[in-house]
Design a protein around this motif. Structure first.
Motif, PDB file in Angstrom:
ATOM      1  N   TRP A 186     -52.573  19.177  28.108  1.00 13.70           N
ATOM      2  CA  TRP A 186     -51.428  18.690  28.001  1.00 13.70           C
ATOM      3  C   TRP A 186     -50.739  17.863  26.954  1.00 13.70           C
ATOM      4  CZ3 TRP A 186     -48.752  14.131  29.274  1.00 13.70           C
ATOM      5  CH2 TRP A 186     -47.251  14.225  29.554  1.00 13.70           C
ATOM      6  N   ILE A 187     -51.770  16.918  26.820  1.00 13.42           N
ATOM      7  CA  ILE A 187     -51.325  15.832  25.638  1.00 13.42           C
ATOM      8  C   ILE A 187     -51.265  16.758  24.300  1.00 13.42           C
ATOM      9  CG2 ILE A 187     -52.178  13.928  24.334  1.00 13.42           C
ATOM     10  CD1 ILE A 187     -53.377  12.922  26.608  1.00 13.42           C
ATOM     11  N   ILE A 188     -52.193  17.891  24.183  1.00  9.71           N
ATOM     12  CA  ILE A 188     -52.054  18.479  22.756  1.00  9.71           C
ATOM     13  C   ILE A 188     -50.907  19.286  22.754  1.00  9.71           C
ATOM     14  CG2 ILE A 188     -53.462  20.424  21.589  1.00  9.71           C
ATOM     15  CD1 ILE A 188     -55.993  19.187  22.764  1.00  9.71           C
ATOM     16  N   LEU A 189     -50.285  19.719  23.669  1.00 11.59           N
ATOM     17  CA  LEU A 189     -49.136  20.511  23.907  1.00 11.59           C
ATOM     18  C   LEU A 189     -47.878  19.847  23.864  1.00 11.59           C
ATOM     19  CD1 LEU A 189     -48.007  23.506  24.460  1.00 11.59           C
ATOM     20  CD2 LEU A 189     -48.233  23.165  26.689  1.00 11.59           C
ATOM     21  N   LEU A 190     -47.983  18.581  24.356  1.00  9.35           N
ATOM     22  CA  LEU A 190     -46.774  17.637  24.150  1.00  9.35           C
ATOM     23  C   LEU A 190     -46.491  17.323  22.627  1.00  9.35           C
ATOM     24  CD1 LEU A 190     -44.644  15.644  25.350  1.00  9.35           C
ATOM     25  CD2 LEU A 190     -46.517  14.153  25.555  1.00  9.35           C
ATOM     26  N   ARG A 191     -47.811  17.180  21.893  1.00  8.08           N
ATOM     27  CA  ARG A 191     -47.660  16.786  20.353  1.00  8.08           C
ATOM     28  C   ARG A 191     -47.293  18.179  19.691  1.00  8.08           C
ATOM     29  NH1 ARG A 191     -51.111  18.232  15.689  1.00  8.08           N
ATOM     30  NH2 ARG A 191     -50.662  16.578  14.087  1.00  8.08           N
ATOM     31  N   ALA A 192     -47.730  19.274  20.197  1.00 12.60           N
ATOM     32  CA  ALA A 192     -47.193  20.541  19.471  1.00 12.60           C
ATOM     33  C   ALA A 192     -45.860  20.659  19.440  1.00 12.60           C
ATOM     34  CB  ALA A 192     -48.197  21.843  20.087  1.00 12.60           C
ATOM     35  N   TYR A 193     -45.211  20.484  20.919  1.00 16.66           N
ATOM     36  CA  TYR A 193     -43.975  20.670  20.944  1.00 16.66           C
ATOM     37  C   TYR A 193     -43.153  19.641  20.150  1.00 16.66           C
ATOM     38  CZ  TYR A 193     -39.548  19.873  23.466  1.00 16.66           C
ATOM     39  OH  TYR A 193     -38.114  19.752  23.666  1.00 16.66           O
ATOM     40  N   THR A 194     -43.488  18.367  20.042  1.00 17.43           N
ATOM     41  CA  THR A 194     -42.777  17.405  19.331  1.00 17.43           C
ATOM     42  C   THR A 194     -43.148  17.735  17.857  1.00 17.43           C
ATOM     43  OG1 THR A 194     -43.634  15.838  20.844  1.00 17.43           O
ATOM     44  CG2 THR A 194     -42.914  14.938  18.748  1.00 17.43           C
ATOM     45  N   LYS A 195     -44.060  18.322  17.330  1.00 16.69           N
ATOM     46  CA  LYS A 195     -44.188  18.634  15.954  1.00 16.69           C
ATOM     47  C   LYS A 195     -43.464  19.754  15.551  1.00 16.69           C
ATOM     48  CE  LYS A 195     -46.569  17.501  13.037  1.00 16.69           C
ATOM     49  NZ  LYS A 195     -46.535  16.588  11.647  1.00 16.69           N
ATOM     50  N   SER A 196     -43.157  20.805  16.622  1.00 19.16           N
ATOM     51  CA  SER A 196     -42.533  21.914  16.447  1.00 19.16           C
ATOM     52  C   SER A 196     -41.065  21.607  16.297  1.00 19.16           C
ATOM     53  CB  SER A 196     -42.819  23.043  17.287  1.00 19.16           C
ATOM     54  OG  SER A 196     -42.042  24.313  17.229  1.00 19.16           O
ATOM     55  N   THR A 197     -40.442  21.024  17.244  1.00 21.96           N
ATOM     56  CA  THR A 197     -39.091  20.598  17.285  1.00 21.96           C
ATOM     57  C   THR A 197     -38.517  19.555  16.783  1.00 21.96           C
ATOM     58  OG1 THR A 197     -39.397  19.429  19.364  1.00 21.96           O
ATOM     59  CG2 THR A 197     -39.225  21.795  19.580  1.00 21.96           C
ATOM     60  N   GLY A 198     -39.238  18.669  16.552  1.00 24.34           N
ATOM     61  CA  GLY A 198     -38.874  17.423  15.798  1.00 24.34           C
ATOM     62  C   GLY A 198     -38.332  16.458  16.904  1.00 24.34           C
ATOM     63  N   ASP A 199     -38.213  16.916  18.071  1.00 23.08           N
ATOM     64  CA  ASP A 199     -37.683  16.205  19.218  1.00 23.08           C
ATOM     65  C   ASP A 199     -38.483  15.154  19.743  1.00 23.08           C
ATOM     66  OD1 ASP A 199     -36.200  15.326  21.547  1.00 23.08           O
ATOM     67  OD2 ASP A 199     -36.517  17.456  22.610  1.00 23.08           O
ATOM     68  N   LEU A 200     -38.323  13.996  19.443  1.00 19.69           N
ATOM     69  CA  LEU A 200     -39.096  12.812  20.214  1.00 19.69           C
ATOM     70  C   LEU A 200     -38.792  12.355  21.447  1.00 19.69           C
ATOM     71  CD1 LEU A 200     -38.992  10.630  16.807  1.00 19.69           C
ATOM     72  CD2 LEU A 200     -41.102  11.272  17.891  1.00 19.69           C
ATOM     73  N   SER A 201     -37.738  12.562  21.992  1.00 23.51           N
ATOM     74  CA  SER A 201     -37.132  12.049  23.298  1.00 23.51           C
ATOM     75  C   SER A 201     -38.123  12.631  24.351  1.00 23.51           C
ATOM     76  CB  SER A 201     -35.673  12.709  23.618  1.00 23.51           C
ATOM     77  OG  SER A 201     -35.654  13.997  23.533  1.00 23.51           O
ATOM     78  N   LEU A 202     -38.661  13.775  24.297  1.00 24.96           N
ATOM     79  CA  LEU A 202     -39.620  14.170  25.456  1.00 24.96           C
ATOM     80  C   LEU A 202     -40.832  13.111  25.596  1.00 24.96           C
ATOM     81  CD1 LEU A 202     -39.933  16.083  27.726  1.00 24.96           C
ATOM     82  CD2 LEU A 202     -41.395  17.611  26.185  1.00 24.96           C
ATOM     83  N   ALA A 203     -41.612  13.272  24.527  1.00 27.44           N
ATOM     84  CA  ALA A 203     -42.719  12.134  24.442  1.00 27.44           C
ATOM     85  C   ALA A 203     -42.257  10.961  24.732  1.00 27.44           C
ATOM     86  CB  ALA A 203     -43.480  12.563  23.168  1.00 27.44           C
TER      87      ALA A 203
END
Length: 548
Positions: A229-246
């Motif tokens: 879950w943590i790894i996927l959260l970071r992958a999402y952030t890196k892919s989208t540039g969207d910091l708001s979710l994390a």
């Protein structure tokens, strides 16, 4: 089973969480510095926060005042509208130097992957394990956290981040649910192994049902789900540039709960995590009780991801300090005691037992007679790998692909060790039967006492091994679709569809798509890869096979 109703009012008490904004910027990697990397790819990258030394982290402070979340469950229900500036990628990106043309099988793979989507209140929240309806479904109609990761990466690479965001939020919500097995309370931070959506046509409601281990074979709670879950959260952030979710207070709290479980202090004298058998990979016994390599590599990778994602508020700084200490100890322990090459194998062969004091060489009191015969022929002159398990009087010499590959991606393996792992795969290609098994997410094979578990194509991309890039893709395109995207193959040569393998297995489909897109656009590797941190590199006392 644990139930989570659609109605927010049925979710029990609401907790408020303190949080503050982050000033971290998620920049991209400079992959041009990777050894043996193809030179004709134009990929200009800036130095990312992930590449900064751990020694720099405590100096970064947040100037923003803390904020308070008004309603935990209500926020999770209404955050589906967060903007995610995902960029379209995958098959719409320019072809890489590898020259992969779009294959007719990719269209079928995407169509099948989309048919595996699970919807909750009209929104996709994950993919089921398999679409095979020929036999009893068992739990293959559920969304598994570990199984969804390759699907999530495929959607992220294809510019569809909303599915991944929905999954992250729904599993986060399940984490907050009460977890009991036979009257025993599980840790607050435990993430579910899987979940499913129940539709009630009479009441016109939908309910999430989560499995935290009470329905698994052996009734073992998953250790790997929180890390994924943590790894996927970071992958999402890196892919989208969207910091708001994390940066959401709920996501910050979810990470802290997971970290509280794995960073807790107790009687264990090792920095590795003590785990029950069946806690990862597949929910059945595989003889990995103790300190399995997959969990340790995932643990290391999740800690590095958490360093990037945690805010520098009071609570975040406390965890960051604990993470840094654990990373130093864990990297030394793994690189020193889990690493095996020809020289170290010779040393173990000559071990003395019942040694005492700090001068002991055989620190774990391993019996030399426990060395399996196959390992002497299996170990090449040049190469090495992280063995499956190390503990008191125990060394599991089996080769686990997934743990070793995650060690490369997370830079748990030093650059020299990463090269040695790829050298071993290259030199023992036929014995490992990598061609037959390389795209399977959870394939097991017993061959001369060795257990091979999974392999992901993108790991080879980072080390620049052409043979590991071309042949598996060609074989996959020749067999996977024709065989109905099976879960795994049987036999030493992988010629038979697995005896109990489900067809249209989602990880087989998504694994193929991820491999294709990553080879077409290697910059996708930035979602999951971590550069080496020089502060974590210990002076190894073990000899290295690459100097032989």
């Amino acid at each position: 089973m644990s139930l989570l109703s659609v109605d927010v009012s049925q979710n029990g008490s609401i907790k408020n969480v303190d949080s503050s904004s982050s000033v971290f910027e998620m920049e991209e990697f400079d992959f041009s510095r990777l050894p043996d990397r193809p030179r004709n790819l134009n990929m200009e990258r800036q130095r990312s926060f992930d590449e900064r030394s751990l020694a720099e982290i405590p100096m970064v402070l947040s100037p923003h005042p803390p904020s308070r979340a008004d309603n935990f469950n209500r926020v999770l229900d209404h955050l589906d509208g967060i903007y995610s500036p995902g960029r379209k990628s995958g098959f719409n990106t320019p072809r890489s130097h590898f020259g992969y043309e779009p294959h007719p099988m990719t269209a079928e793979a995407w169509e099948t992957l989309r048919r595996s989507l699970v919807y909750f209140r009209g929104r996709p929240v994950g993919t089921i394990a398999a679409l095979d309806n020929s036999e009893e479904k068992l739990n293959y109609d559920q969304v598994f956290v570990r199984d969804f990761v390759p699907s999530a990466l495929a959607f992220l690479m294809n510019g569809e981040p909303e599915i991944v965001k929905n999954f992250i939020l729904k599993t986060l919500r399940l984490q907050s649910w009460e977890k009991k097995i036979d009257r025993f309370q599980l840790g607050e931070g435990v993430m579910p192994a899987s979940f499913k959506v129940l539709h009630d046509p009479v009441r016109n409601t939908e309910t999430l049902i989560a499995d935290f281990g009470e329905s698994a074979i052996g009734r073992v709670a998953p250790v790997d789900s929180g890390f994924w879950w943590i790894i996927l959260l970071r992958a999402y952030t890196k892919s989208t540039g969207d910091l708001s979710l994390a940066e959401m207070p709920e996501c910050q709290k979810g990470m802290r709960l997971i970290l509280s479980l794995c960073l807790s202090e107790g009687f264990d004298t090792f920095p590795t995590l003590l785990c029950a058998d069946g806690c990862c990979m597949i929910d059945r016994r595989m003889g990995v009780y103790g300190y399995p390599i997959e969990i340790q590599a995932l643990f290391f990778m999740a800690l590095r991801c958490a360093l990037v994602l945690l805010k520098q508020d009071t609570q975040g700084k406390e965890f960051i300090e604990r993470i840094i200490k654990r990373l130093h100890a864990l990297s030394y322990h793994m690189r020193s005691y889990f690493w095996l090459d020809l020289k170290q194998l010779n040393d173990i062969y000559r071990y003395k037992t019942e040694e005492y004091s700090h001068t002991a060489v055989n620190k774990f009191n391993v019996m030399p007679d426990s060395l399996p015969e196959w390992v002497f022929d299996f170990m090449p002159m040049h190469g090495g790998y992280f063995i499956g398990n190390v503990g008191p009087s125990k060394m599991d010499f089996r080769w686990f692909c997934l743990g070793n590959c995650i060690a490369i991606l997370s830079s748990l393996a030093t650059p020299e060790q990463a090269t040695a792992i790829m050298d071993l795969i290259e030199s023992r290609w036929e014995e490992l039967d990598v061609i037959q098994k390389i795209l399977d997410g959870a394939t097991t094979m017993e061959d001369h006492g060795q257990c091979f578990y999974g392999f992901s194509q993108q790991r080879a991309s980072r080390q620049g091994a052409p043979r590991l890039l071309d042949e598996p893709i060609e074989l996959a395109e020749a067999r996977l679709s024709k065989d109905g995207w099976p879960e795994y193959y049987d036999g030493k040569l992988g010629r038979y569809i697995g005896k109990q393998a489900r067809r249209y297995q989602t990880w087989s489909i998504s694994g193929y798509l991820v491999a294709k897109m990553m080879l077409e656009d290697p910059s996708h590797l930035g979602m999951v890869a971590h550069e080496e941190d020089k502060q974590l590199k210990p002076v190894l006392k073990r000899s290295s096979s690459w100097t032989v």
